[in-house]
Design a protein around this motif. Structure first.
Motif, PDB file in Angstrom:
ATOM      1  N   HIS A 191       0.080  10.621  -4.798  1.00 53.86           N
ATOM      2  CA  HIS A 191       0.188  10.474  -3.349  1.00 53.86           C
ATOM      3  C   HIS A 191       1.412   9.666  -2.913  1.00 53.86           C
ATOM      4  O   HIS A 191       1.514   9.288  -1.748  1.00 53.86           O
ATOM      5  CB  HIS A 191      -1.083   9.815  -2.810  1.00 53.86           C
ATOM      6  CG  HIS A 191      -2.336  10.554  -3.161  1.00 53.86           C
ATOM      7  ND1 HIS A 191      -2.593  11.837  -2.718  1.00 53.86           N
ATOM      8  CD2 HIS A 191      -3.396  10.209  -3.941  1.00 53.86           C
ATOM      9  CE1 HIS A 191      -3.767  12.236  -3.187  1.00 53.86           C
ATOM     10  NE2 HIS A 191      -4.262  11.276  -3.939  1.00 53.86           N
ATOM     11  N   ASN A 192       2.337   9.429  -3.833  1.00 56.90           N
ATOM     12  CA  ASN A 192       3.571   8.701  -3.525  1.00 56.90           C
ATOM     13  C   ASN A 192       3.287   7.349  -2.866  1.00 56.90           C
ATOM     14  O   ASN A 192       3.897   6.976  -1.860  1.00 56.90           O
ATOM     15  CB  ASN A 192       4.478   9.546  -2.621  1.00 56.90           C
ATOM     16  CG  ASN A 192       4.923  10.828  -3.287  1.00 56.90           C
ATOM     17  OD1 ASN A 192       5.329  10.824  -4.450  1.00 56.90           O
ATOM     18  ND2 ASN A 192       4.823  11.943  -2.568  1.00 56.90           N
ATOM     19  N   VAL A 193       2.374   6.631  -3.453  1.00 50.77           N
ATOM     20  CA  VAL A 193       1.997   5.316  -2.931  1.00 50.77           C
ATOM     21  C   VAL A 193       3.189   4.369  -3.014  1.00 50.77           C
ATOM     22  O   VAL A 193       3.848   4.272  -4.052  1.00 50.77           O
ATOM     23  CB  VAL A 193       0.801   4.745  -3.730  1.00 50.77           C
ATOM     24  CG1 VAL A 193       0.582   3.277  -3.400  1.00 50.77           C
ATOM     25  CG2 VAL A 193      -0.450   5.562  -3.443  1.00 50.77           C
ATOM     26  N   ASN A 194       3.463   3.676  -1.903  1.00 49.06           N
ATOM     27  CA  ASN A 194       4.558   2.700  -1.910  1.00 49.06           C
ATOM     28  C   ASN A 194       4.110   1.298  -1.511  1.00 49.06           C
ATOM     29  O   ASN A 194       4.940   0.408  -1.334  1.00 49.06           O
ATOM     30  CB  ASN A 194       5.711   3.164  -1.016  1.00 49.06           C
ATOM     31  CG  ASN A 194       5.269   3.500   0.402  1.00 49.06           C
ATOM     32  OD1 ASN A 194       4.243   3.019   0.872  1.00 49.06           O
ATOM     33  ND2 ASN A 194       6.040   4.345   1.076  1.00 49.06           N
ATOM     34  N   ARG A 195       2.787   1.109  -1.384  1.00 49.16           N
ATOM     35  CA  ARG A 195       2.259  -0.212  -1.045  1.00 49.16           C
ATOM     36  C   ARG A 195       0.888  -0.390  -1.687  1.00 49.16           C
ATOM     37  O   ARG A 195       0.069   0.533  -1.672  1.00 49.16           O
ATOM     38  CB  ARG A 195       2.144  -0.362   0.471  1.00 49.16           C
ATOM     39  CG  ARG A 195       1.552  -1.696   0.953  1.00 49.16           C
ATOM     40  CD  ARG A 195       1.550  -1.734   2.478  1.00 49.16           C
ATOM     41  NE  ARG A 195       1.047  -2.990   3.019  1.00 49.16           N
ATOM     42  CZ  ARG A 195      -0.112  -3.133   3.655  1.00 49.16           C
ATOM     43  NH1 ARG A 195      -0.909  -2.082   3.851  1.00 49.16           N
ATOM     44  NH2 ARG A 195      -0.483  -4.297   4.124  1.00 49.16           N
ATOM     45  N   LEU A 196       0.659  -1.565  -2.252  1.00 51.27           N
ATOM     46  CA  LEU A 196      -0.636  -1.903  -2.830  1.00 51.27           C
ATOM     47  C   LEU A 196      -1.245  -3.067  -2.058  1.00 51.27           C
ATOM     48  O   LEU A 196      -0.546  -4.011  -1.687  1.00 51.27           O
ATOM     49  CB  LEU A 196      -0.500  -2.316  -4.300  1.00 51.27           C
ATOM     50  CG  LEU A 196      -0.021  -1.270  -5.301  1.00 51.27           C
ATOM     51  CD1 LEU A 196       0.116  -1.908  -6.690  1.00 51.27           C
ATOM     52  CD2 LEU A 196      -0.968  -0.088  -5.360  1.00 51.27           C
ATOM     53  N   VAL A 197      -2.564  -3.015  -1.845  1.00 51.68           N
ATOM     54  CA  VAL A 197      -3.329  -4.136  -1.308  1.00 51.68           C
ATOM     55  C   VAL A 197      -4.455  -4.395  -2.293  1.00 51.68           C
ATOM     56  O   VAL A 197      -5.327  -3.532  -2.486  1.00 51.68           O
ATOM     57  CB  VAL A 197      -3.898  -3.826   0.089  1.00 51.68           C
ATOM     58  CG1 VAL A 197      -4.792  -4.966   0.562  1.00 51.68           C
ATOM     59  CG2 VAL A 197      -2.764  -3.589   1.084  1.00 51.68           C
ATOM     60  N   LEU A 198      -4.463  -5.569  -2.917  1.00 53.18           N
ATOM     61  CA  LEU A 198      -5.400  -5.803  -4.018  1.00 53.18           C
ATOM     62  C   LEU A 198      -5.473  -7.288  -4.332  1.00 53.18           C
ATOM     63  O   LEU A 198      -4.701  -8.093  -3.803  1.00 53.18           O
ATOM     64  CB  LEU A 198      -4.992  -4.993  -5.248  1.00 53.18           C
ATOM     65  CG  LEU A 198      -3.727  -5.361  -6.029  1.00 53.18           C
ATOM     66  CD1 LEU A 198      -3.507  -4.346  -7.156  1.00 53.18           C
ATOM     67  CD2 LEU A 198      -2.468  -5.455  -5.205  1.00 53.18           C
ATOM     68  N   VAL A 199      -6.393  -7.645  -5.211  1.00 55.36           N
ATOM     69  CA  VAL A 199      -6.517  -9.032  -5.658  1.00 55.36           C
ATOM     70  C   VAL A 199      -5.645  -9.219  -6.898  1.00 55.36           C
ATOM     71  O   VAL A 199      -5.329  -8.254  -7.605  1.00 55.36           O
ATOM     72  CB  VAL A 199      -7.988  -9.394  -5.955  1.00 55.36           C
ATOM     73  CG1 VAL A 199      -8.815  -9.336  -4.687  1.00 55.36           C
ATOM     74  CG2 VAL A 199      -8.585  -8.489  -7.032  1.00 55.36           C
ATOM     75  N   PRO A 200      -5.213 -10.464  -7.192  1.00 54.15           N
ATOM     76  CA  PRO A 200      -4.308 -10.697  -8.319  1.00 54.15           C
ATOM     77  C   PRO A 200      -4.827 -10.180  -9.654  1.00 54.15           C
ATOM     78  O   PRO A 200      -4.053  -9.683 -10.473  1.00 54.15           O
ATOM     79  CB  PRO A 200      -4.154 -12.216  -8.327  1.00 54.15           C
ATOM     80  CG  PRO A 200      -4.327 -12.611  -6.907  1.00 54.15           C
ATOM     81  CD  PRO A 200      -5.391 -11.696  -6.384  1.00 54.15           C
TER      82      PRO A 200
END
Length: 500
Positions: A191-200
């Motif tokens: 999906h050509n992801v260019n941003r991640l939102v996640l825990v360390p």
């Protein structure tokens, strides 16, 4: 209605663009709006959404917000008994006459993670999210061209917010039906992801897997981390895997929203000192107070208070006074017989606008916030107060040096001790090296490094026992849990093996 006006806008102007993608299923903005406006809602005030992460969950959430109901998203991986009790509590609350005394009814019942029992439920106004999203899309540079992957469950507040934030910005939100590093890396490529939102913790797992399998994160422009501190080792690993990404770390709480944020630029230079979580998030004021509610000087430790438009409206149930509370509520009072006649603190005119979740920290001279930890995390050993994070940071640096440093996580907790009250115990988890079978020699070297580092700490901060972990003790949202680690120790769980 938070983000619904924007959903209507994007359905008109970019209706065929992907809004939500989960596994093999996707909804365009036009389809998401159609689903939100046609999905039948519950007859009662509250809409309890109890299903796995999916496009259907996203549609039901949008439908609840669109129809003016109060949404509550339950973790579908929880026990049937807990989910049933949460549903009953929500319906009981909805049937009550008083919903917090707010002129504006809430749009969300959020669940605050707890260690046992029924989670607390806080209420949140639509204005708190709407104003927050206006700020966060600008701060984190979320645009129509952004494709965000949040690999954790949508029931987690940071992921649910990321969904709303993506809709607000007219960008694409990607989630996983079930988490695995392989599934996350595949979704990024597809999906050509260019941003991640996640825990360390998840970032470290994902970056490590990407490097091992030669699946680069070079396409990433942004990584946003929250939930716990981003260690130097995890940051180095992420930088190696995703060299082009701006890495943001923010500190906040489900009840408070954003509090402070910092960043690492695309050259790898930290925007803030390693021990800082950053400066106040736009729109937020931060104050450090002592036990009497008085402001303390810069550099002095105390309780973190915030004044912000992003805070929740209070608790629907579970308010024990030990979590989210206001400065006015926490001000000590002088007793005169049975009457509370005046505050020992000359309560400020806006004391009811300052809130805390009882995290401890300090502000430095540059206004940067340094977080020590939750007051409830504090370990009292032989009369000394110890915040685990300070010990973890010292040991993690030593552990990193033992294994080219990027793959060892350190967790410190307290166990009951008849002489000291509590004793410090450290858990060490290596995603590679020891865990991959490097053997007893590496374990011995790791233990020696950690003990050497601990010897430089005050005596009260030195763990008396060390355990090698076969897995990280994680909550359902992927956060490392000291409570679960302690439970493993108390139950003799084989995932924690004593190092000698």
């Amino acid at each position: 209605m938070p983000f619904i006006d924007q959903l209507q806008r994007w359905a008109r102007t970019a209706g065929q663009n992907a809004a939500v993608v989960v596994g093999e299923h996707r909804l365009t903005f036009a389809q998401l709006l159609a689903a939100a406006t046609s999905t039948p809602g519950a007859a009662q005030l509250v809409e309890v959404i109890d299903e796995p992460t999916s496009t259907a969950l996203a549609a039901r959430f949008c439908a609840a917000v669109y129809s003016g109901k109060v949404a509550m998203v339950i973790d579908a991986q929880g026990s049937p008994d807990l989910r049933h009790r949460l549903r009953d509590a929500a319906l009981d609350w909805a049937n009550g006459a008083d919903h917090g005394g707010s002129a504006e009814p809430p749009f969300l019942l959020g669940l605050s993670s707890g260690t046992s029992g029924l989670p607390k439920a806080f209420t949140r106004s639509s204005a708190s999210w709407q104003e927050s999203m206006g700020r966060s899309v600008e701060f984190f540079e979320v645009t129509e061209r952004t494709v965000t992957l949040a690999p954790g469950p949508l029931a987690a507040s940071m992921n649910l917010y990321a969904l709303g934030e993506s809709i607000y910005a007219g960008s694409t939100f990607v989630a996983l039906p079930h988490f695995s590093t392989a599934a996350a890396l595949a979704a990024m490529a597809e999906h050509n992801v260019n941003r991640l939102v996640l825990v360390p913790t998840v970032l470290e797992l994902l970056a490590g897997a990407g490097l091992r399998t030669q699946q680069s994160g070079q396409q990433l422009a942004s990584i946003v981390c929250a939930g716990s501190a981003l260690s130097a080792g995890a940051l180095a690993l992420a930088r190696e895997w995703a060299p082009n990404a701006a890495i943001h770390q923010y500190y906040g709480a489900a009840e408070l929203g954003f509090v402070a944020a910092s960043g690492v630029d695309r050259t790898g230079t930290p925007a803030m000192p390693e021990t800082s979580v950053g400066t106040a998030f736009p729109g937020v004021q931060i104050s450090i107070r002592d036990g009497h509610g008085k402001r303390v000087d810069r550099g002095v430790e105390g309780t973190i208070y915030v004044k912000s438009p992003y805070v929740c409206s209070g608790y629907a149930w579970g308010d024990d006074g030990l979590a989210f509370s206001s400065l006015a509520a926490n001000a000590p009072w002088r007793q005169d017989g049975q009457d509370r006649v005046e505050s020992e603190l000359e309560v400020e005119s806006d004391a009811r606008e300052w809130f805390t979740v009882h995290d401890q920290g300090r502000l430095d001279n540059a206004g940067r916030l340094h977080v020590l930890g939750r007051a409830s995390d504090m370990i009292v050993t032989a009369g000394a107060n110890v915040y685990p994070h300070a010990v973890e940071a010292a040991l993690a640096a030593a552990a990193a040096a033992s294994f080219d440093g990027r793959h060892v996580s350190v967790l410190v907790t307290g166990r009951e001790d008849p002489l000291r009250g509590q004793r410090l115990v450290a858990g060490l988890y290596a995603s590679e090296g020891i865990a991959a079978g490097a053997g007893e020699r590496n374990a011995t070297a790791l233990l020696a490094r950690c003990r050497l580092a601990a010897a430089k700490l005050p005596a009260s901060h030195r763990p008396s026992q060390y355990y090698l972990l076969d897995a990280l003790p994680l909550t359902g949202s992927g956060k490392i849990s000291r409570a679960i680690f302690t439970q493993w120790l108390n139950e003799g769980d084989p995932r924690a093996q004593r190092l000698h």
